[in-house]
Design a protein around this motif. Structure first.
Motif, PDB file in Angstrom:
ATOM      1  N   SER A  83      15.018  31.287 -41.798  1.00 39.20           N
ATOM      2  CA  SER A  83      14.982  31.776 -40.416  1.00 39.20           C
ATOM      3  C   SER A  83      13.725  32.607 -40.196  1.00 39.20           C
ATOM      4  CB  SER A  83      16.220  32.622 -40.120  1.00 39.20           C
ATOM      5  OG  SER A  83      16.171  33.841 -40.837  1.00 39.20           O
ATOM      6  N   HIS A  84      13.339  32.740 -38.930  1.00 37.78           N
ATOM      7  CA  HIS A  84      12.204  33.597 -38.592  1.00 37.78           C
ATOM      8  C   HIS A  84      12.477  35.036 -39.017  1.00 37.78           C
ATOM      9  CE1 HIS A  84      11.204  30.469 -35.297  1.00 37.78           C
ATOM     10  NE2 HIS A  84      10.551  30.201 -36.401  1.00 37.78           N
ATOM     11  N   LYS A  85      13.723  35.472 -38.879  1.00 37.40           N
ATOM     12  CA  LYS A  85      14.078  36.839 -39.250  1.00 37.40           C
ATOM     13  C   LYS A  85      13.888  37.061 -40.748  1.00 37.40           C
ATOM     14  CE  LYS A  85      17.926  40.125 -39.245  1.00 37.40           C
ATOM     15  NZ  LYS A  85      19.358  40.342 -38.932  1.00 37.40           N
ATOM     16  N   GLU A  86      14.336  36.100 -41.571  1.00 37.59           N
ATOM     17  CA  GLU A  86      14.181  36.234 -43.018  1.00 37.59           C
ATOM     18  C   GLU A  86      12.707  36.336 -43.407  1.00 37.59           C
ATOM     19  OE1 GLU A  86      17.944  33.768 -44.906  1.00 37.59           O
ATOM     20  OE2 GLU A  86      16.311  32.645 -43.987  1.00 37.59           O
ATOM     21  N   LEU A  87      11.879  35.507 -42.799  1.00 38.87           N
ATOM     22  CA  LEU A  87      10.449  35.515 -43.127  1.00 38.87           C
ATOM     23  C   LEU A  87       9.776  36.792 -42.642  1.00 38.87           C
ATOM     24  CD1 LEU A  87       9.594  31.777 -42.343  1.00 38.87           C
ATOM     25  CD2 LEU A  87       9.847  32.845 -44.593  1.00 38.87           C
ATOM     26  N   ARG A  88      10.162  37.248 -41.438  1.00 36.08           N
ATOM     27  CA  ARG A  88       9.548  38.469 -40.909  1.00 36.08           C
ATOM     28  C   ARG A  88       9.899  39.671 -41.779  1.00 36.08           C
ATOM     29  NH1 ARG A  88      11.891  38.614 -36.465  1.00 36.08           N
ATOM     30  NH2 ARG A  88      13.312  40.352 -36.862  1.00 36.08           N
ATOM     31  N   ILE A  90       8.732  33.970 -52.841  1.00 36.45           N
ATOM     32  CA  ILE A  90       9.054  32.579 -52.559  1.00 36.45           C
ATOM     33  C   ILE A  90      10.134  32.054 -53.508  1.00 36.45           C
ATOM     34  CG2 ILE A  90       8.153  30.228 -52.463  1.00 36.45           C
ATOM     35  CD1 ILE A  90       7.223  31.925 -50.206  1.00 36.45           C
ATOM     36  N   ARG A  91       9.995  32.361 -54.794  1.00 36.66           N
ATOM     37  CA  ARG A  91      10.957  31.836 -55.772  1.00 36.66           C
ATOM     38  C   ARG A  91      12.369  32.338 -55.477  1.00 36.66           C
ATOM     39  NH1 ARG A  91      11.127  29.373 -60.554  1.00 36.66           N
ATOM     40  NH2 ARG A  91      12.832  29.886 -61.969  1.00 36.66           N
ATOM     41  N   LYS A  92      12.485  33.635 -55.222  1.00 32.38           N
ATOM     42  CA  LYS A  92      13.798  34.213 -54.927  1.00 32.38           C
ATOM     43  C   LYS A  92      14.362  33.606 -53.645  1.00 32.38           C
ATOM     44  CE  LYS A  92      16.091  38.693 -54.188  1.00 32.38           C
ATOM     45  NZ  LYS A  92      16.514  38.510 -52.786  1.00 32.38           N
ATOM     46  N   GLY A  93      13.503  33.488 -52.625  1.00 32.70           N
ATOM     47  CA  GLY A  93      13.968  32.929 -51.356  1.00 32.70           C
ATOM     48  C   GLY A  93      14.407  31.482 -51.493  1.00 32.70           C
ATOM     49  N   LEU A  94      13.632  30.702 -52.264  1.00 29.04           N
ATOM     50  CA  LEU A  94      13.997  29.298 -52.455  1.00 29.04           C
ATOM     51  C   LEU A  94      15.302  29.170 -53.236  1.00 29.04           C
ATOM     52  CD1 LEU A  94      10.525  27.682 -53.271  1.00 29.04           C
ATOM     53  CD2 LEU A  94      11.863  27.436 -51.173  1.00 29.04           C
ATOM     54  N   THR A  95      15.463  30.025 -54.238  1.00 29.42           N
ATOM     55  CA  THR A  95      16.704  29.994 -55.026  1.00 29.42           C
ATOM     56  C   THR A  95      17.911  30.281 -54.139  1.00 29.42           C
ATOM     57  OG1 THR A  95      15.534  30.706 -57.015  1.00 29.42           O
ATOM     58  CG2 THR A  95      17.927  31.009 -56.982  1.00 29.42           C
ATOM     59  N   GLU A  96      17.797  31.299 -53.290  1.00 24.47           N
ATOM     60  CA  GLU A  96      18.903  31.643 -52.390  1.00 24.47           C
ATOM     61  C   GLU A  96      19.153  30.531 -51.389  1.00 24.47           C
ATOM     62  OE1 GLU A  96      17.671  35.344 -50.732  1.00 24.47           O
ATOM     63  OE2 GLU A  96      18.222  36.524 -52.523  1.00 24.47           O
ATOM     64  N   ARG A  97      18.053  29.957 -50.850  1.00 23.74           N
ATOM     65  CA  ARG A  97      18.211  28.894 -49.867  1.00 23.74           C
ATOM     66  C   ARG A  97      18.843  27.661 -50.490  1.00 23.74           C
ATOM     67  NH1 ARG A  97      19.725  28.730 -45.082  1.00 23.74           N
ATOM     68  NH2 ARG A  97      19.522  26.625 -44.284  1.00 23.74           N
ATOM     69  N   LEU A  98      18.441  27.354 -51.733  1.00 19.09           N
ATOM     70  CA  LEU A  98      19.034  26.216 -52.431  1.00 19.09           C
ATOM     71  C   LEU A  98      20.538  26.407 -52.611  1.00 19.09           C
ATOM     72  CD1 LEU A  98      16.413  25.296 -55.177  1.00 19.09           C
ATOM     73  CD2 LEU A  98      17.310  23.779 -53.411  1.00 19.09           C
ATOM     74  N   VAL A 140      22.561  28.058 -50.677  1.00 21.19           N
ATOM     75  CA  VAL A 140      23.198  27.829 -49.378  1.00 21.19           C
ATOM     76  C   VAL A 140      23.301  26.339 -49.090  1.00 21.19           C
ATOM     77  CG1 VAL A 140      22.947  28.133 -46.884  1.00 21.19           C
ATOM     78  CG2 VAL A 140      22.500  30.052 -48.428  1.00 21.19           C
ATOM     79  N   LEU A 141      22.192  25.605 -49.297  1.00 19.88           N
ATOM     80  CA  LEU A 141      22.183  24.173 -48.999  1.00 19.88           C
ATOM     81  C   LEU A 141      23.129  23.402 -49.917  1.00 19.88           C
ATOM     82  CD1 LEU A 141      18.379  23.563 -48.347  1.00 19.88           C
ATOM     83  CD2 LEU A 141      20.207  23.662 -46.657  1.00 19.88           C
ATOM     84  N   GLU A 142      23.187  23.800 -51.188  1.00 19.86           N
ATOM     85  CA  GLU A 142      24.094  23.121 -52.120  1.00 19.86           C
ATOM     86  C   GLU A 142      25.547  23.350 -51.731  1.00 19.86           C
ATOM     87  OE1 GLU A 142      22.854  24.625 -55.870  1.00 19.86           O
ATOM     88  OE2 GLU A 142      21.254  23.132 -56.128  1.00 19.86           O
ATOM     89  N   ALA A 143      25.860  24.562 -51.283  1.00 21.87           N
ATOM     90  CA  ALA A 143      27.219  24.838 -50.815  1.00 21.87           C
ATOM     91  C   ALA A 143      27.543  23.997 -49.587  1.00 21.87           C
ATOM     92  CB  ALA A 143      27.384  26.324 -50.499  1.00 21.87           C
ATOM     93  N   GLN A 144      26.572  23.878 -48.681  1.00 22.75           N
ATOM     94  CA  GLN A 144      26.783  23.042 -47.494  1.00 22.75           C
ATOM     95  C   GLN A 144      26.952  21.578 -47.885  1.00 22.75           C
ATOM     96  OE1 GLN A 144      23.351  23.943 -45.099  1.00 22.75           O
ATOM     97  NE2 GLN A 144      24.238  25.818 -44.262  1.00 22.75           N
TER      98      GLN A 144
END
Length: 288
Positions: A58-63, A73-81, A83-87
């Motif tokens: 999200s824009h908020k997360e990046l801001r 980036i690594r931490k953010g990608l790990t967290e995003r992955l 979320v996506l895997e759960a979805q």
């Protein structure tokens, strides 16, 4: 070298409106001048923002990451992955759930006794009917059969399906005895359907239905389940007359009249006067 919004849009496919959004959201410095130009480093930064928002940041997360002075980036990608895997897991679970409903031809009914809220009911129902094995042999065989129905005369499709069953992977049946019981129960249904010149109340017809019930009861006990008359009726009537894949297979094998007759005989055995009584108790049926 400087790059203008027009160059960025034409060469990178990032619209000028997107650049203005990045400015409003605090991801790019707000520029008062009408004509905007970006350095090579800024263009690379814009490209990174587009990549990350494209995969769900999200824009908020990046801001917040930018304002904190560190964009991990690594931490953010790990967290995003995560979320996506759960979805993805939930989507796959819902796919299996819908396949089970489509196969059975029945929508799980709302609980008339022991009422529970929808979310709790939906979760418990999924746990009860969704197999952990999404790629089971049963699903593969059902898919093969449905393809056969679409491409061949129905009278030949069932014979081909039986050949596939006899030669294929039958891992969804726990033992050779399960396979024999399945074939025997199928044969009983064929015999019951063939007696439709008799009244479904006829003692001979009801004796055949009793034999079917006892065979299913024995198989259920072997698998650790309890088979009651209402469950027996609901399952078989749905498998013969509903919108589900099992009913499509039954109609290909027994014909419309044969399925209707066998369903009536089973309903009578279970103590119901009409097929609608089974449906009313067992859940919501959709039109064929």
């Amino acid at each position: 070298m400087k790059y203008g919004p027009k160059w960025i849009e034409e060469n990178l496919g990032i619209k000028r409106s997107t650049l203005r959004v990045y400015e409003r959201k605090g991801l790019l410095p707000h520029r008062r001048e009408t004509w905007r130009e970006y350095t090579k480093e800024e263009v690379e930064y814009i490209w990174m923002l587009k990549v990350l928002t494209g995969v769900g940041f999200s824009h908020k997360e990046l801001r917040e990451a930018i304002e904190g002075g560190e964009l991990d980036i690594r931490k953010g990608l790990t967290e995003r992955l995560s979320v996506l895997e759960a979805q993805r897991n939930e989507i796959e679970r819902n796919i299996r759930y819908l396949k089970e409903i489509k196969q059975a031809g029945r929508i799980p009914t709302w609980p008339k006794q022991g009422l529970e809220k929808y979310d709790d009911f939906q979760e418990s129902t999924k746990r009860a009917i969704v197999s952990d094995d999404a790629d089971s042999a049963a699903e593969e065989l059902a898919a093969v059969f449905m393809e056969l129905l679409e491409g061949e005369p129905k009278e030949n499709a069932f014979l081909e399906f039986m050949r596939t069953m006899m030669s294929g992977d039958l891992g969804f049946l726990e033992s050779e005895e399960d396979l024999k019981a399945s074939i025997a129960m199928n044969a009983l249904l064929q015999i019951i359907a063939s007696k439709r010149d008799l009244d479904p109340h006829d003692p001979y017809v009801q004796a055949l239905v009793r034999a079917l019930y006892e065979a299913e009861e024995e198989l259920a006990e072997a698998q650790g389940h309890e088979l009651t008359l209402p469950i027996f009726a609901r399952h078989n009537v749905a498998s013969l007359t509903s919108f589900g894949d099992s009913a499509v297979m039954s109609r290909a094998q027994l014909g419309e009249e044969g399925c209707e007759y066998a369903a009536k005989a089973i309903a009578i055995f279970a103590g119901y006067e009409e097929l609608d009584d089974v449906n009313d108790e067992g859940g919501l049926d959709l039109p064929n």
